[in-house]
Design a protein around this motif. Structure first.
Motif, PDB file in Angstrom:
ATOM      1  N   ARG A  81      33.595  38.468  39.576  1.00 57.49           N
ATOM      2  CA  ARG A  81      34.241  39.382  40.518  1.00 57.49           C
ATOM      3  C   ARG A  81      34.742  40.655  39.811  1.00 57.49           C
ATOM      4  NH1 ARG A  81      36.413  38.389  45.619  1.00 57.49           N
ATOM      5  NH2 ARG A  81      37.900  39.980  46.313  1.00 57.49           N
ATOM      6  N   ASP A  82      34.329  41.811  40.367  1.00 56.01           N
ATOM      7  CA  ASP A  82      34.765  43.133  39.903  1.00 56.01           C
ATOM      8  C   ASP A  82      34.387  43.415  38.450  1.00 56.01           C
ATOM      9  OD1 ASP A  82      35.951  43.747  42.384  1.00 56.01           O
ATOM     10  OD2 ASP A  82      37.791  42.708  41.811  1.00 56.01           O
ATOM     11  N   ALA A 112      28.984  38.594  41.851  1.00 59.71           N
ATOM     12  CA  ALA A 112      30.057  38.242  42.777  1.00 59.71           C
ATOM     13  C   ALA A 112      30.616  39.491  43.454  1.00 59.71           C
ATOM     14  CB  ALA A 112      31.156  37.502  42.014  1.00 59.71           C
ATOM     15  N   ALA A 113      31.602  39.302  44.296  1.00 59.06           N
ATOM     16  CA  ALA A 113      32.188  40.403  45.072  1.00 59.06           C
ATOM     17  C   ALA A 113      32.687  41.507  44.143  1.00 59.06           C
ATOM     18  CB  ALA A 113      33.343  39.874  45.918  1.00 59.06           C
TER      19      ALA A 113
END
Length: 277
Positions: A81-82, A112-113
């Protein structure tokens, strides 16, 4: 009594050595940097991690020196994520003559997001008699970004090589939120030089590259990317945020001459240093 000299024993066929290798990598965010979350490699696969201010860059190395029949390579990577994760190779990969069996390379990637994933291997070079089955599958979160390129050279023209016998099966699949977003497949077998000479296939070109750029700014790059392409290349906006490019060239030098400026632009001038060595 029968002597050993009188016994006609069949000679065992020598077993050819096979290379196997696996690489597993994941990234996580630490303050403003992307760092290693998990890493494991085995067999012929190794990795180097150059120092970087923000992104995590991994240079993959196949220490066997190339691919031949029976080899098995597997890559698994996840951009957490990020995070910003880039995977590239130390040099061009080579698929050599396979006396027996098929070399198989399987790559599975995830973003991922909020992640940015760059899959930037250098060229795959096919040699006469090569037999390769390769697949690339990428799973993206709804807002993940991607820059992917896959360049392939069919022999080395400067060395006078003619790829009159080889086999390549290559598949690319990109999914977003579990739904198919992009699919591409190549299957060539036999006299590849003759097949590539056909106008409907490659028109005599012996180097190709497939590029996919998934980013909210994709449409803004379309005109500039088209301006950098030769007549043997094309770029299309398949979705508002998906730019697809196909580039054909007569040899690897010409392919790079057109491909590098495009990669520089789409990567934000962060193309791995190994591409310029």
């Amino acid at each position: 009594m029968t002597s050993l000299a009188q016994i006609d024993m069949p000679l065992a066929r020598p077993v050819q050595p096979r290379a196997e290798g696996a690489l597993h990598l994941s990234s996580k965010r630490l303050d403003a940097r992307s760092v290693i979350d998990g890493f494991r490699c085995s067999g012929a696969m190794k990795a180097l991690f150059p120092r970087s201010a923000g992104a995590l860059e991994a240079i993959m190395i196949n220490s066997s020196g190339g691919l031949t029949g029976g080899d098995r390579i597997a890559v698994r990577a996840r951009a957490g994520r990020d995070t910003d994760l880039t995977l590239t190779t130390q040099a061009a990969e080579r698929a050599y003559r396979a006396s027996d069996g098929v070399a198989r390379v399987e790559t599975r990637l995830e973003a991922a997001a909020g992640a940015r994933l760059s899959w930037l291997p250098q060229e795959l070079i096919l040699f006469r008699g090569a037999s390769l089955d390769r697949s690339l599958r990428i799973e993206l979160a709804a807002d993940a970004r991607l820059l992917m390129v896959e360049p392939v050279l069919f022999g080395r023209g400067a060395m006078g090589e003619v790829l009159d016998q080889a086999r390549l099966r290559d598949r690319i699949e990109i999914r977003r939120d579990g739904r198919p977003l992009y699919r591409d497949a190549t299957r060539l077998e036999g006299d590849l030089a003759a097949q590539l000479a056909r106008p409907g296939i490659a028109g005599g070109c012996a180097a190709i590259a497939s590029l996919v750029f998934i980013d909210p700014a994709a449409e803004a790059h379309l005109d500039q990317v088209r301006a950098l392409l030769p007549e043997t290349g094309g770029a299309s906006l398949l979705h508002p945020d998906l730019l697809a490019v196909r580039l054909l060239a007569h040899d690897g030098f010409e392919l790079r001459r057109h491909l590098l400026p495009i990669l520089d632009r789409l990567s934000g001038e962060t193309l791995p240093t190994s591409w310029r060595l």
